[in-house]
Each structure stands twice: as structure tokens, then as C-alpha cells.
Design a protein around this motif. Structure first.
Motif, PDB file in Angstrom:
ATOM      1  N   ALA A 105      -3.842  11.828 -10.250  1.00 34.07           N
ATOM      2  CA  ALA A 105      -4.746  12.226 -11.330  1.00 34.07           C
ATOM      3  C   ALA A 105      -6.183  12.324 -10.825  1.00 34.07           C
ATOM      4  N   THR A 106      -6.577  11.421  -9.925  1.00 31.46           N
ATOM      5  CA  THR A 106      -7.935  11.444  -9.368  1.00 31.46           C
ATOM      6  C   THR A 106      -8.153  12.700  -8.528  1.00 31.46           C
ATOM      7  N   TRP A 107      -7.140  13.040  -7.706  1.00 37.88           N
ATOM      8  CA  TRP A 107      -7.282  14.238  -6.874  1.00 37.88           C
ATOM      9  C   TRP A 107      -7.381  15.508  -7.730  1.00 37.88           C
ATOM     10  N   ARG A 126       0.868  -1.197   0.000  1.00 32.16           N
ATOM     11  CA  ARG A 126       0.000   0.000   0.000  1.00 32.16           C
ATOM     12  C   ARG A 126       0.895   1.234   0.000  1.00 32.16           C
ATOM     13  N   LEU A 127       0.304   2.360  -0.374  1.00 26.88           N
ATOM     14  CA  LEU A 127       1.048   3.615  -0.403  1.00 26.88           C
ATOM     15  C   LEU A 127       0.538   4.571   0.676  1.00 26.88           C
ATOM     16  N   LEU A 128       1.479   5.238   1.331  1.00 26.10           N
ATOM     17  CA  LEU A 128       1.172   6.368   2.212  1.00 26.10           C
ATOM     18  C   LEU A 128       1.669   7.635   1.525  1.00 26.10           C
ATOM     19  N   TYR A 129       1.076   8.748   1.866  1.00 21.61           N
ATOM     20  CA  TYR A 129       1.395   9.996   1.172  1.00 21.61           C
ATOM     21  C   TYR A 129       1.805  11.051   2.203  1.00 21.61           C
ATOM     22  N   GLN A 130       3.067  11.513   2.093  1.00 22.99           N
ATOM     23  CA  GLN A 130       3.551  12.557   3.007  1.00 22.99           C
ATOM     24  C   GLN A 130       3.496  13.908   2.284  1.00 22.99           C
ATOM     25  N   PRO A 131       2.837  14.898   2.878  1.00 25.50           N
ATOM     26  CA  PRO A 131       2.670  16.191   2.209  1.00 25.50           C
ATOM     27  C   PRO A 131       3.984  16.927   2.036  1.00 25.50           C
ATOM     28  N   VAL A 132       4.082  17.684   0.945  1.00 24.96           N
ATOM     29  CA  VAL A 132       5.172  18.629   0.705  1.00 24.96           C
ATOM     30  C   VAL A 132       4.553  20.035   0.827  1.00 24.96           C
ATOM     31  N   VAL A 133       5.145  20.836   1.721  1.00 24.65           N
ATOM     32  CA  VAL A 133       4.526  22.120   2.101  1.00 24.65           C
ATOM     33  C   VAL A 133       5.414  23.281   1.647  1.00 24.65           C
ATOM     34  N   ALA A 134       4.792  24.319   1.094  1.00 24.86           N
ATOM     35  CA  ALA A 134       5.516  25.552   0.773  1.00 24.86           C
ATOM     36  C   ALA A 134       5.745  26.332   2.062  1.00 24.86           C
ATOM     37  N   LEU A 135       7.027  26.631   2.382  1.00 27.43           N
ATOM     38  CA  LEU A 135       7.334  27.285   3.653  1.00 27.43           C
ATOM     39  C   LEU A 135       6.799  28.711   3.712  1.00 27.43           C
ATOM     40  N   ALA A 136       6.557  29.311   2.560  1.00 29.33           N
ATOM     41  CA  ALA A 136       6.099  30.717   2.564  1.00 29.33           C
ATOM     42  C   ALA A 136       4.700  30.826   3.114  1.00 29.33           C
ATOM     43  N   ASP A 137       3.769  29.961   2.708  1.00 26.11           N
ATOM     44  CA  ASP A 137       2.367  30.081   3.139  1.00 26.11           C
ATOM     45  C   ASP A 137       1.817  28.800   3.752  1.00 26.11           C
ATOM     46  N   LEU A 167       0.397   9.845   5.343  1.00 27.72           N
ATOM     47  CA  LEU A 167      -1.047   9.674   5.502  1.00 27.72           C
ATOM     48  C   LEU A 167      -1.574   8.582   4.571  1.00 27.72           C
ATOM     49  N   GLU A 168      -2.650   7.955   5.079  1.00 26.21           N
ATOM     50  CA  GLU A 168      -3.373   7.067   4.196  1.00 26.21           C
ATOM     51  C   GLU A 168      -4.025   7.900   3.099  1.00 26.21           C
ATOM     52  N   ARG A 169      -4.473   7.279   2.051  1.00 24.37           N
ATOM     53  CA  ARG A 169      -5.007   8.012   0.908  1.00 24.37           C
ATOM     54  C   ARG A 169      -6.212   8.873   1.300  1.00 24.37           C
ATOM     55  N   CYS A 170      -7.090   8.313   2.082  1.00 28.51           N
ATOM     56  CA  CYS A 170      -8.295   9.060   2.461  1.00 28.51           C
ATOM     57  C   CYS A 170      -7.944  10.272   3.315  1.00 28.51           C
ATOM     58  N   ASP A 171      -6.947  10.124   4.225  1.00 25.80           N
ATOM     59  CA  ASP A 171      -6.536  11.246   5.068  1.00 25.80           C
ATOM     60  C   ASP A 171      -5.849  12.328   4.247  1.00 25.80           C
ATOM     61  N   ALA A 172      -5.033  11.875   3.277  1.00 21.37           N
ATOM     62  CA  ALA A 172      -4.371  12.860   2.422  1.00 21.37           C
ATOM     63  C   ALA A 172      -5.396  13.635   1.601  1.00 21.37           C
ATOM     64  N   GLU A 173      -6.432  12.961   1.117  1.00 17.39           N
ATOM     65  CA  GLU A 173      -7.467  13.649   0.346  1.00 17.39           C
ATOM     66  C   GLU A 173      -8.268  14.614   1.245  1.00 17.39           C
ATOM     67  N   ALA A 174      -8.505  14.200   2.492  1.00 18.13           N
ATOM     68  CA  ALA A 174      -9.202  15.086   3.438  1.00 18.13           C
ATOM     69  C   ALA A 174      -8.389  16.340   3.709  1.00 18.13           C
ATOM     70  N   LEU A 175      -7.046  16.196   3.770  1.00 20.10           N
ATOM     71  CA  LEU A 175      -6.185  17.344   3.966  1.00 20.10           C
ATOM     72  C   LEU A 175      -6.324  18.328   2.801  1.00 20.10           C
ATOM     73  N   LEU A 176      -6.408  17.787   1.595  1.00 23.21           N
ATOM     74  CA  LEU A 176      -6.576  18.646   0.422  1.00 23.21           C
ATOM     75  C   LEU A 176      -7.923  19.379   0.475  1.00 23.21           C
ATOM     76  N   LEU A 177      -8.982  18.643   0.844  1.00 22.89           N
ATOM     77  CA  LEU A 177     -10.311  19.266   0.924  1.00 22.89           C
ATOM     78  C   LEU A 177     -10.321  20.364   1.975  1.00 22.89           C
ATOM     79  N   GLU A 178      -9.652  20.142   3.098  1.00 19.50           N
ATOM     80  CA  GLU A 178      -9.594  21.157   4.156  1.00 19.50           C
ATOM     81  C   GLU A 178      -8.886  22.414   3.662  1.00 19.50           C
ATOM     82  N   GLN A 179      -7.785  22.174   2.867  1.00 17.08           N
ATOM     83  CA  GLN A 179      -7.040  23.322   2.341  1.00 17.08           C
ATOM     84  C   GLN A 179      -7.881  24.113   1.338  1.00 17.08           C
ATOM     85  N   VAL A 180      -8.703  23.419   0.528  1.00 17.02           N
ATOM     86  CA  VAL A 180      -9.551  24.112  -0.448  1.00 17.02           C
ATOM     87  C   VAL A 180     -10.609  24.956   0.261  1.00 17.02           C
TER      88      VAL A 180
END
Length: 900
Positions: free
Chosen positions: A709-711, A647-658, A873-886
């Protein structure tokens, strides 16, 4: 006493009892004596006895013919039967009229019995294997005897019968035919006896029977009717019938293959018969002169002329046969000479004192050297190139063997070339035709070389010519045994060419074979002359190093030389390549098993490959347990992909500026049903060593691309989102990597610019030129490249100039150690400045505190990842992080604390 004979009564005149019949009268007198003993004086009893014996002979003849199964026996039985039928008719005619007369129907059967016997003798005399000349000679012998016998019976009885005017013509002819046919039978008997096989008695029985009938027939014509004489004549005819019946019982005598059918000396006997027949006419003329008999010079001359012609023809046949025999002997001599000339054997004959008795020309022919003149035994030995002491020892053995064959294969040096000669000696000095020791010499050099080549192919690698595993293990065992007697130690170096599979797949098998041959040549040059180099299989080589001491200094030094010579570029048809080698070293001594020492070196090699390759690892006892665990892990790993265990886990890459999420790094995880969760640091090296990483990496690429691609499709508000995937060293060397990435992008619909491929410096420095070519091929697809773990262990600036990348990742070891209140380390600040100067994005790993994040931001670092922001993060948690950011309004900081 009334005669019991069934033969015609005499009709001869007194002339039949002339001087010419004295000899026949003596024969008849002997028959009378025997007949008196065999036939009773009583007429009725004598007739009954006679007929009983005759028909008993008939029955016996037919039974014998059936048992023997021979066609001649049937004719003999038929002859006896016809004679018995004639006797029956004679008795009936005599009983009816008191006399059957000189010629009657009984004579038809009597004469028929002679014809049947003649056919039987003719068939019986046929001998398989005789040619036309031999058969003609047999008939000439028969005619010669017939003419001589006919002349005798003509003089004795036939002439008187033919000239007897008291008899009618038919009676004279019939009475004359009996002795004439007897003479013909005698001729056929002589022909039969000439071809009689040893042990065959039927020919003798038939000859005796015909003689008995001849004597009785001649006696019947010469002697007046008398009771006693009639009894003797009957005895002759009876005895003849009994002998013929007995002959019908005989069976063919088996003749061994390759033997002749004639008795020894039969040829001389037949010649003596022919020459003796020439003496019959003058002998009869002499008897007539001595006894005052009638002049019969006409018949004697005619017989002499016929016999002379026949004997001349017989002599001509003998001469022709002798010429043919001599021609055959000469042909066989030429045949044997030609066979000897083209034979692979040379034949010499030596006397027991060593003198050469035969011609050594055949030895020169076999050895392929010019033949010289007469030579001695010593010259023959020197001619063969055999060591004289060896030759003398073999000759002595042959003399002591007493006729038993002595075989040997001896080395020879001939015209500067090493040869092998097969020698076979037999003491035949007791044979008068040989009188010495027979020596057969064969050049067996070709066979010995073929055997040596076969042995070499069995114990050596066909591609490189190096020792194979079997021979290498044997050499290791010998070296270990020498340490028991002389001390020291034996070291085994197990060597593996790093990345060979990828190179072989990319450039082709011919290039791979060329590389292996070059590796073999370099290994030979890197070791000592007495060290053994072997190819154990594939790209795995081994070296046996025998050391004077018990340490591993010489083995390690050899490993260093091996790695150094193998690191030099290799020119191949597809272009120059650079390879590295992993080496495992194991040292043994004393009673250590060879297979165990080789296995220990393999374990050390396995450890070197797990540690990152291109290194030398010494064997340690603990490696056995580690290797067992690694093999167990590999076994479980082989079914993991097909079993859906990754399985794959996804670690976020964050822009330090914002603090916005700009992408994710896909991290591979494995949950084994039997071993539980296994970290990448454990299973990735094992997968790379086992050649499983290409399949696993392709799955990671497809899965990560599909997720990104799905995200992007489902959440367009996330903006430009990247997905980073790690590429291992084995993947980077695979010719299928670009195709696999293109397929993943096409299948998912992910833009190439959204995919970031992370490679480590370790993966690049193994083969820099090939790595640069692979990176260029990947950039051509439009993907971005990141240099992972930058600054650890290698000359990074040189790599940045050689490899074109888009992102520099500062290793976590430089960031995570920054404590609160400490400034930004100079190496981190230098790396950031270098990246900005080169126009690269700089990403810091391992950010775990706000202090570290602020320092990096102040130092102009672009992006970061670490536990401060989020764990993988698991895939669902990583997607939730994206939704929260949007959902967060513009300008707000989406990530204020790390996700734990």
C-alpha cells in the motif's frame, strides 16, 4: 458424781420405767458401759472434756464442709454447731441457778439442730436422674419408717412424758419433741440409705449419728438421773456429734456414665422395710399383752391404719413402676425390631456344627428377595448366592479365630445379577445368651460398584472411555515384560488428528468432542480385540499392538487401517468433515522402559507432522537428536514474533513480454539471536506443528499489505502492482483467516485485488470440502488466489475443477532443469496451455537463464520469477527497483540482467 450432760434433766414419772421401757433400758445399759470408759468421774474434768469434744466436732464439721464444698455438709455442720450452742447455754443456766429446768432457751438451739440435720439429710438424699415417682417413693419410705419409729418411741417414752401431770405443758411438749424428731431423722436416714451410692460412707455415718442421738434422747426420758447413766447419755450425744462432723468431710462419689445410683438389691430392701414397718404395731401390742402393759390399742390402730395406707400407696407405685418398666421393655423390643427390619445388616446365628439357630428373614430383607419359610444352613447359603465352598471356608476360619472377628467381602450371584456381600463372623458359642457363631451380612454391592467406577474414572478418559495415559503406560510395561518370557515385541502407535485445533475452533467444542468420540469408536474397530486403545490427551491417541515377531509389520498394518478409517467423512452437527491422521510407530522388546517406548512413538509422530502430516513414520534412533533440535527451535521460535526477529524479503514477479515488474512475492525470513539465520524450510514446519503459524501468518499479512500500500501510494507510476503472500495449511483451516485478511487490508488501505494468496495443493487435499469453502470465502473478499507448486504429487486437473483460482504457478523443478539448447518440456507446455484454456494467469518459478525465459515467453507463459531477474530483496532494494522502472522511458526493457 454430777452429770456432765447438757441435756434437760429428767422429769419423767415411774410410768416411764414400765415394762414398755425394758428394751430401752437395755440400750441405755450398754451406753453406760461405754460412757464409763470415755468420761472421767471428776465433774470439772468431765465437763471440760465434754465441751472440748463438742467444740472440736464443730470446728471439724465446718472445716470438712469447706473442703468438700457440698451444701448438705454445711447443714450438717450447722446442726452440730446449734447443738454445741445449746450445750453452752445449758451449762451457763446450770451454773447460775443450779438447774436449767425442763424447758429453756437451750432447747431452742437443740431443736434447731434437729431441723438443720433434717434439711441436710433431705438435700443429701437427692439423687440426679430420679423421676417424680422415684422421689415420691423415697418420701413414702421415710414416712413409713417415721410412723413406725414414732409409734415405738411413743410407747416407750413419749406417752409417759405427755401424760406426766407433774410437768407443765411447755416442758412436756419440749421433752416429747426430742424422740419424735429422732424418729423423723431415722425416717430421713432410711430414705438416704435407700439411695446411697456404692462406696459412699457419709450416709452410714449420719445414720449412726442419728441412732446415737435417738438412744441418748430416749434413755434420758426413761432412766432416772444417775451419774453413770448421765455419762453414758453424754457419750451418745458426743459420738453423734463426732459422726456428723466426720460426715461433713465426705465428698461426692463419682458415678460412671450409664450406671444407676442404687445398690443392687436396694429395691427389695426398701420393700422389706415397708412390710417390716407393718409388723411394728402388732409387735408392740403383743409385747404389751405379754408384759401386762397398759392398753394402747387406739394409738396402735391409728398407726396401723396410717402404715397400711402408706404401704398400699407404695405398692401402687411399685405396680405402676413395674408396668412402666414392662412398657419400656416392650417399646425397646419394638424399637430393636424396627431397627433390625430397616437395618442394612442381616444377623444369623449358627451352631458350631453349622446348624442354623436364627431366623434368616433378615437375610432375605437385606438381599431384597421374598422371605420363605423355615430354611436350613444350606438353604441360607443358596439364598445369599455365595459359593458354598467360600462360605464353609469363612465359617472354619471363624471357629479357629476363637472369638476374634473375621471380616470378608465375597462375590454372590443372586437372581442373575452379580452382587457383593460383606460378611462378619464372630464365634460367641461360649456366651450363654447366644451359643453360636454370629454372622452379620451386609449388601455392599453399591459401594463396590462405586469403587470400581472410581477406579475406572482414574484410569480411563472421561470423554471417550478409552484408557488414559496412566493405564496405557502400565499396559505397555506389562506387554514388554511378557516379551521377556515369551518373546515377540510390543509396538506403540502414537496417533494425532491433523487439523483438529482449527476444526475445534471453527465448529465449536461440542463438535470437537463429538469428533473425538467418533475417532475413539473407529480406533476400537480398526484394532484387534486384545490391542489397547488410549487417549493420551487432546487429539492425541495411542494403540498398543503386541506382535509375535520382532519386526513392525503388524504395527504398520494397524497404522494403515487406522489412517484409512479416520480418513472417512465424519457427520457432525455443523456438517460432514474429513480429517486425516499422522501416526508414529515405535517397537520395543525385552527390558525397554514403557515410558521410553511411548516417548519414541511420540518422536516418530512429531517427525510425521513435520514431514507434512497424513503419513506414518517409523521411529529411528536419529529422531531423538532431530526432535531435540526441533524442540530447541520451537523454544526459540515462541519468542521470535514478540522479539521482532522476523523480516520480509520481496522477490519480483516479472512480465515475460516486456520484463516489467508486475508484483512481488513476500518471503518470510528469521534471524535468531542464538541460532542465527534459519531458513523457512526449517522453521515453518516447526511453527505449524507447534500451532504458531496463525500468529506469524497474520504478521506477514499485515506487513506485506502495508508495504504494498505504501509503494502504490508513494509511487503511482508503478501501475497495477500485486503482493503475493503464502498461506499455510494450518492458516487455511483457521476460521479466523478471512477476518485476519480483511483486517490487514483495512489497516493498510491496500485494494483487495492487489493481494494474491498462494496456497499449495498439499494444503487443499487434506480436507477438500473445507478448503473449497475457505477459498470461496477468501474470493468473496476480492483477493486473487494462486495455486503454488502446481503439478507435484497430486491430481492437479481434478483440483483445478474443484478449486477456483486465478494464477497457476509452475513449480521450479520443471523449469530450472531446462538446459541451454533444450526445448520447452512437454509438461510445462501442457500446463501453460491448460492455464490459458481455463483463463488463468500462468507464472513460472525458478527462471535462471535467458534461454529458459525465451522458451517460456515463446510458449505464452505470462509471468516469471527467478534469479535471472532478481534474488529476494530487502524492502529498500525492492522499492529502488520500482523507482528505477518508473524512471525508464516507455518501451524500454527495465531488467536486462538479474540482481545478484
Amino acid at each position: 458424781m454430777t452429770p456432765t450432760s447438757s441435756r434437760p434433766a429428767t422429769g419423767g414419772t415411774g410410768t416411764a420405767r414400765s415394762g414398755h421401757g425394758l428394751l430401752a433400758a437395755g440400750v441405755v445399759a450398754v451406753a453406760v458401759l461405754l460412757g464409763v470408759q470415755c468420761v472421767t468421774a471428776d465433774t470439772g474434768t468431765g465437763v471440760a472434756l465434754y465441751q472440748s469434744i463438742v467444740w472440736a466436732s464443730v470446728a471439724g464439721a465446718w472445716v470438712g464442709a469447706r473442703r468438700s464444698g457440698r451444701r448438705p455438709a454445711v447443714w450438717l455442720a450447722l446442726g452440730v454447731t446449734l447443738s454445741a450452742v445449746g450445750d453452752a447455754f445449758w451449762q451457763v443456766l446450770t451454773a447460775l441457778s443450779g438447774s436449767a429446768g425442763d424447758a429453756s432457751v437451750a432447747d431452742v438451739f437443740y431443736l434447731g439442730s434437729y431441723v438443720a440435720l433434717g434439711v441436710g439429710l433431705t438435700v443429701l438424699a437427692r439423687t440426679p436422674g430420679h423421676g417424680d415417682g422415684e422421689r415420691l417413693a423415697g418420701w413414702i419410705d421415710a414416712v413409713v419408717v417415721f410412723v413406725a419409729a414414732l409409734l415405738v418411741v411413743w410407747q416407750v417414752s413419749i406417752a409417759a412424758t405427755v401424760l406426766d401431770t407433774t410437768l407443765d405443758m411447755l416442758s412436756r411438749v419440749v421433752l416429747a419433741l426430742y424422740p419424735a424428731m429422732d424418729a423423723a431423722l431415722i425416717g430421713l436416714v432410711v430414705r438416704l440409705l435407700a439411695t446411697r451410692r456404692r462406696g459412699e460412707w457419709s450416709s452410714l455415718a449420719v445414720a449412726a449419728a442419728c441412732t446415737c442421738w435417738l438412744v441418748s434422747d430416749v434413755g434420758y426420758l426413761l432412766v432416772p438421773v444417775a451419774t453413770a447413766v448421765g455419762s453414758w447419755l453424754d457419750t451418745g450425744w458426743l459420738l453423734g456429734s463426732l459422726l456428723l462432723a466426720a460426715a461433713a468431710w465426705s465428698r461426692p462419689v463419682a458415678v460412671p456414665a450409664g450406671t444407676g445410683t442404687e445398690r443392687s438389691g436396694a429395691g427389695l430392701a426398701r420393700l422389706a422395710v415397708c412390710l417390716g414397718a407393718l409388723m411394728v404395731p402388732p409387735a408392740l401390742e403383743l409385747v404389751a399383752d405379754l408384759t401386762g402393759g397398759e392398753d394402747s390399742s387406739g394409738s396402735v390402730f391409728l398407726a396401723m391404719a396410717v402404715l397400711t395406707a402408706l404401704v398400699f400407696l407404695r405398692a401402687a407405685l411399685l405396680l405402676r413402676g413395674e408396668a412402666a418398666a414392662r412398657a419400656l421393655v416392650r417399646s425397646r423390643e419394638r424399637y430393636a425390631a424396627k431397627l433390625a427390619a430397616h437395618s442394612s445388616d442381616a444377623v444369623l446365628v449358627l451352631a458350631r456344627d453349622g446348624r442354623l439357630l436364627g431366623d434368616p428373614a433378615s437375610l432375605a430383607h437385606v438381599l431384597g428377595i421374598p422371605a420363605s419359610g423355615p430354611v436350613s444352613t444350606g438353604d441360607a447359603v443358596r439364598l445369599s448366592g455365595v459359593d458354598p465352598a467360600t462360605a464353609t471356608e469363612l465359617f472354619t476360619r471363624a471357629l479357629a479365630a476363637g472369638g476374634t472377628v473375621v471380616d470378608a467381602e465375597v462375590p454372590a450371584r443372586l437372581q442373575g445379577e452379580d452382587r457383593w456381600l460383606g460378611v462378619r463372623l464372630t464365634d460367641a458359642s461360649g456366651d450363654p445368651d447366644i451359643g453360636g457363631v454370629v454372622v452379620h451380612v451386609t449388601d455392599v454391592t453399591g459401594r463396590r460398584r462405586a469403587e470400581e467406577a472410581l477406579a475406572h474414572s482414574v484410569l480411563h478418559d472421561g470423554l471417550t472411555g478409552l484408557a488414559n495415559r496412566t493405564l496405557f503406560t502400565d499396559r505397555v510395561g506389562q506387554a514388554l515384560r511378557r516379551t521377556v518370557r515369551g518373546g515377540g515385541s510390543a509396538a506403540v502407535l502414537s496417533i494425532d488428528v491433523d487439523g483438529f485445533k482449527a476444526l475445534n475452533d471453527g465448529l465449536g467444542h461440542s463438535a470437537g468432542d463429538a469428533l473425538l468420540r467418533e475417532v475413539a469408536d473407529r480406533l476400537r474397530g480398526a484394532v484387534r480385540a486384545d490391542d489397547t486403545v488410549a487417549r493420551l490427551g487432546g487429539d492425541e491417541f495411542a494403540v498398543l499392538v503386541e506382535q509375535a515377531g520382532e519386526g513392525d509389520d503388524e504395527a504398520v498394518a494397524t497404522a494403515t487401517r487406522v489412517r484409512e478409517v479416520l480418513s472417512r467423512p465424519v457427520a457432525l452437527p455443523g456438517g460432514p468433515v474429513t480429517v486425516s491422521a499422522s501416526v508414529g510407530v515405535a517397537v520395543g522388546r525385552g527390558r525397554t522402559a514403557a515410558t521410553s517406548l511411548v516417548a519414541d512413538a511420540d518422536l516418530a509422530l512429531y517427525a510425521a507432522k513435520l514431514d507434512g502430516r497424513d503419513r506414518t513414520v517409523r521411529f529411528e534412533p536419529g529422531m531423538r537428536a532431530a526432535a531435540q533440535a526441533a524442540r530447541e527451535l520451537e523454544q526459540e521460535l515462541r519468542g521470535a514474533l514478540a522479539g521482532g526477529q522476523f523480516r520480509l524479503l520481496y522477490q519480483p514477479v516479472v512480465a515475460l513480454a516486456d520484463r516489467r515488474v508486475t508484483g512481488f512475492e513476500a518471503l518470510l525470513r528469521w534471524d535468531s539471536p542464538r541460532l542465527g539465520p534459519v531458513g523457512p524450510d526449517r522453521f515453518v514446519p516447526v511453527a505449524e506443528a507447534a500451532g504458531l503459524m496463525d500468529g506469524i501468518g497474520a504478521w506477514v499479512l499485515h506487513e506485506a499489505c502495508a508495504t504494498a500500500a505504501t509503494w502504490l501510494r508513494d509511487h503511482p507510476g508503478v501501475g497495477d502492482l500485486s503482493m503475493a503472500v503464502n498461506v499455510s495449511a494450518t492458516q487455511l483451516g483457521s476460521p479466523d483467516l478471512a477476518g485476519s485478511i480483511a483486517a490487514a487490508l483495512a489497516a493498510s488501505g491496500l485494494p483487495a485485488s492487489a493481494l494474491v494468496l498462494e496456497v499449495t495443493e498439499t494444503a487443499l487435499v487434506g480436507d477438500p470440502e473445507r478448503a473449497a469453502a475457505s477459498l470461496a470465502e477468501l474470493r468473496a473478499l476480492g483477493v486473487r488466489l494462486a495455486l503454488d507448486d502446481f503439478g507435484t504429487g497430486y491430481s492437479s486437473l481434478a483440483h483445478l475443477r474443484q478449486f477456483t483460482v486465478d494464477v497457476l504457478k509452475i513449480d521450479r523443478s520443471f523449469v530450472s532443469g531446462i538446459a541451454a539448447g533444450e526445448p520447452l518440456p512437454a509438461i510445462v507446455r501442457g500446463t501453460i496451455d491448460l492455464g490459458r484454456t481455463l483463463g488463468l494467469e500462468v507464472l513460472a518459478e525458478g527462471v535462471e537463464s535467458e534461454h529458459q525465459a525465451r522458451l517460456l515467453a515463446a510458449g505464452s507463459c505470462d509471468t516469471a520469477q527467478g534469479y535471472l531477474f532478481a534474488r529476494p530483496l530487502e524492502r529498500c532494494d525492492a522499492e529502488a527497483l520500482l523507482l528505477e522502472q518508473v524512471a525508464v522511458r516507455p518501451g524500454a526493457v527495465p531488467l536486462r540482467t538479474s540482481r545478484r
